[in-house]
Design a protein around this motif. Sequence first.
Motif, PDB file in Angstrom:
ATOM      1  N   TYR A  36       0.784  -1.226   0.025  1.00 11.44           N
ATOM      2  CA  TYR A  36       0.042   0.001  -0.153  1.00 11.44           C
ATOM      3  C   TYR A  36       0.892   1.212   0.079  1.00 11.44           C
ATOM      4  O   TYR A  36       1.981   1.219   0.432  1.00 11.44           O
ATOM      5  CB  TYR A  36      -0.930  -0.126   1.276  1.00 11.44           C
ATOM      6  N   PRO A  37       0.383   2.375  -0.413  1.00 16.36           N
ATOM      7  CA  PRO A  37       1.320   3.724  -0.334  1.00 16.36           C
ATOM      8  C   PRO A  37       1.362   4.066   1.232  1.00 16.36           C
ATOM      9  O   PRO A  37       0.557   3.821   1.938  1.00 16.36           O
ATOM     10  CB  PRO A  37       0.543   4.709  -1.323  1.00 16.36           C
ATOM     11  N   LEU A  38       2.400   4.707   1.174  1.00 16.21           N
ATOM     12  CA  LEU A  38       2.710   5.312   2.718  1.00 16.21           C
ATOM     13  C   LEU A  38       1.585   6.708   2.785  1.00 16.21           C
ATOM     14  O   LEU A  38       1.745   7.418   2.049  1.00 16.21           O
ATOM     15  CB  LEU A  38       4.209   5.844   2.816  1.00 16.21           C
ATOM     16  N   VAL A  39       0.996   6.674   3.916  1.00 13.05           N
ATOM     17  CA  VAL A  39       0.186   7.722   4.224  1.00 13.05           C
ATOM     18  C   VAL A  39       0.785   8.360   5.442  1.00 13.05           C
ATOM     19  O   VAL A  39       0.967   7.968   6.479  1.00 13.05           O
ATOM     20  CB  VAL A  39      -1.165   7.547   4.568  1.00 13.05           C
ATOM     21  N   LEU A  40       1.388   9.745   5.201  1.00 11.17           N
ATOM     22  CA  LEU A  40       1.781  10.607   6.193  1.00 11.17           C
ATOM     23  C   LEU A  40       0.890  11.636   6.866  1.00 11.17           C
ATOM     24  O   LEU A  40       0.614  12.460   5.970  1.00 11.17           O
ATOM     25  CB  LEU A  40       3.302  11.052   5.786  1.00 11.17           C
ATOM     26  N   GLN A  41       0.312  11.485   7.956  1.00  9.70           N
ATOM     27  CA  GLN A  41      -0.615  12.240   8.620  1.00  9.70           C
ATOM     28  C   GLN A  41      -0.086  13.699   9.080  1.00  9.70           C
ATOM     29  O   GLN A  41      -0.495  14.559   8.855  1.00  9.70           O
ATOM     30  CB  GLN A  41      -1.362  11.829   9.789  1.00  9.70           C
ATOM     31  N   GLU A  42       1.110  13.509   9.556  1.00 11.10           N
ATOM     32  CA  GLU A  42       2.142  14.752  10.119  1.00 11.10           C
ATOM     33  C   GLU A  42       3.512  14.416   9.936  1.00 11.10           C
ATOM     34  O   GLU A  42       3.972  13.322  10.010  1.00 11.10           O
ATOM     35  CB  GLU A  42       1.784  14.910  11.566  1.00 11.10           C
ATOM     36  N   VAL A  43       4.190  15.443   9.433  1.00 13.32           N
ATOM     37  CA  VAL A  43       5.750  15.418   9.486  1.00 13.32           C
ATOM     38  C   VAL A  43       6.303  16.732   9.841  1.00 13.32           C
ATOM     39  O   VAL A  43       5.506  17.893   9.516  1.00 13.32           O
ATOM     40  CB  VAL A  43       6.081  15.222   7.906  1.00 13.32           C
ATOM     41  N   GLY A  44       7.157  16.723  10.718  1.00 12.15           N
ATOM     42  CA  GLY A  44       7.663  17.796  11.126  1.00 12.15           C
ATOM     43  C   GLY A  44       9.023  17.555  11.870  1.00 12.15           C
ATOM     44  O   GLY A  44       9.683  16.533  11.946  1.00 12.15           O
ATOM     45  N   TYR A  45       9.668  18.895  12.112  1.00  8.77           N
ATOM     46  CA  TYR A  45      10.768  19.024  12.919  1.00  8.77           C
ATOM     47  C   TYR A  45      10.711  20.160  14.056  1.00  8.77           C
ATOM     48  O   TYR A  45       9.944  21.092  13.748  1.00  8.77           O
ATOM     49  CB  TYR A  45      11.982  19.711  11.937  1.00  8.77           C
ATOM     50  N   PRO A  46      11.226  19.677  15.088  1.00  3.18           N
ATOM     51  CA  PRO A  46      10.793  20.664  16.315  1.00  3.18           C
ATOM     52  C   PRO A  46      11.706  22.025  16.097  1.00  3.18           C
ATOM     53  O   PRO A  46      12.956  22.041  15.687  1.00  3.18           O
ATOM     54  CB  PRO A  46      11.462  20.059  17.555  1.00  3.18           C
ATOM     55  N   ALA A  47      11.297  23.066  16.347  1.00  2.42           N
ATOM     56  CA  ALA A  47      12.022  24.361  16.080  1.00  2.42           C
ATOM     57  C   ALA A  47      12.823  24.816  17.115  1.00  2.42           C
ATOM     58  O   ALA A  47      13.790  25.650  16.877  1.00  2.42           O
ATOM     59  CB  ALA A  47      10.778  25.509  15.900  1.00  2.42           C
ATOM     60  N   GLY A  48      12.652  24.004  18.234  1.00  3.48           N
ATOM     61  CA  GLY A  48      13.554  24.084  19.550  1.00  3.48           C
ATOM     62  C   GLY A  48      12.853  24.867  20.723  1.00  3.48           C
ATOM     63  O   GLY A  48      11.775  25.178  20.366  1.00  3.48           O
ATOM     64  N   TYR A  49      13.467  24.880  21.730  1.00  3.08           N
ATOM     65  CA  TYR A  49      12.925  25.564  22.955  1.00  3.08           C
ATOM     66  C   TYR A  49      13.896  26.067  23.676  1.00  3.08           C
ATOM     67  O   TYR A  49      15.312  25.635  23.636  1.00  3.08           O
ATOM     68  CB  TYR A  49      12.047  24.488  23.559  1.00  3.08           C
ATOM     69  N   THR A  50      13.546  26.733  24.686  1.00  5.94           N
ATOM     70  CA  THR A  50      14.843  27.313  25.783  1.00  5.94           C
ATOM     71  C   THR A  50      14.362  26.446  27.024  1.00  5.94           C
ATOM     72  O   THR A  50      13.186  26.849  27.591  1.00  5.94           O
ATOM     73  CB  THR A  50      14.559  28.823  25.977  1.00  5.94           C
TER      74      THR A  50
END
Length: 138
Positions: A123-137
Amino acid sequence: MFATDPAVLDEVVPRLVASGGFLLALGNEVDVWLGLHPDQRAAYLAFLEAARAHVRTLDARLAVGVSVTFGVLANDPGLLAELDAATDVVAFTYYPHASDFSVEDPSVVAADLAEMVAAVAPYPLVLQEVGYPAGYTA
């Protein structure tokens, strides 16, 4: 634990299809919750199967699915197969970070995507969410 009364589906499914919807997700990142509540696994899978069967009686064009984290492949690959059997679509959320939530180098992304593609084949891959954290202090 999981409701079996189809009244919500009776309301949601026709409205979703009428507005162009094609997928009804009945759980978000369910591997995390089920990992913390393994005693609920069978009940949740039964809920998904019953819900999908009821959705079919309302409108067979609407797919029923769930999402899992990329971590399911390492932590509980058997769950992926069980969810696949109980639904039409198992989508992934993907944020490249280690178990301590430190950010992974972007060089890991290609291999991670290949692993997800292989896990859901044919089956095809379904990506609901994709991200990279922006960072935090801290």
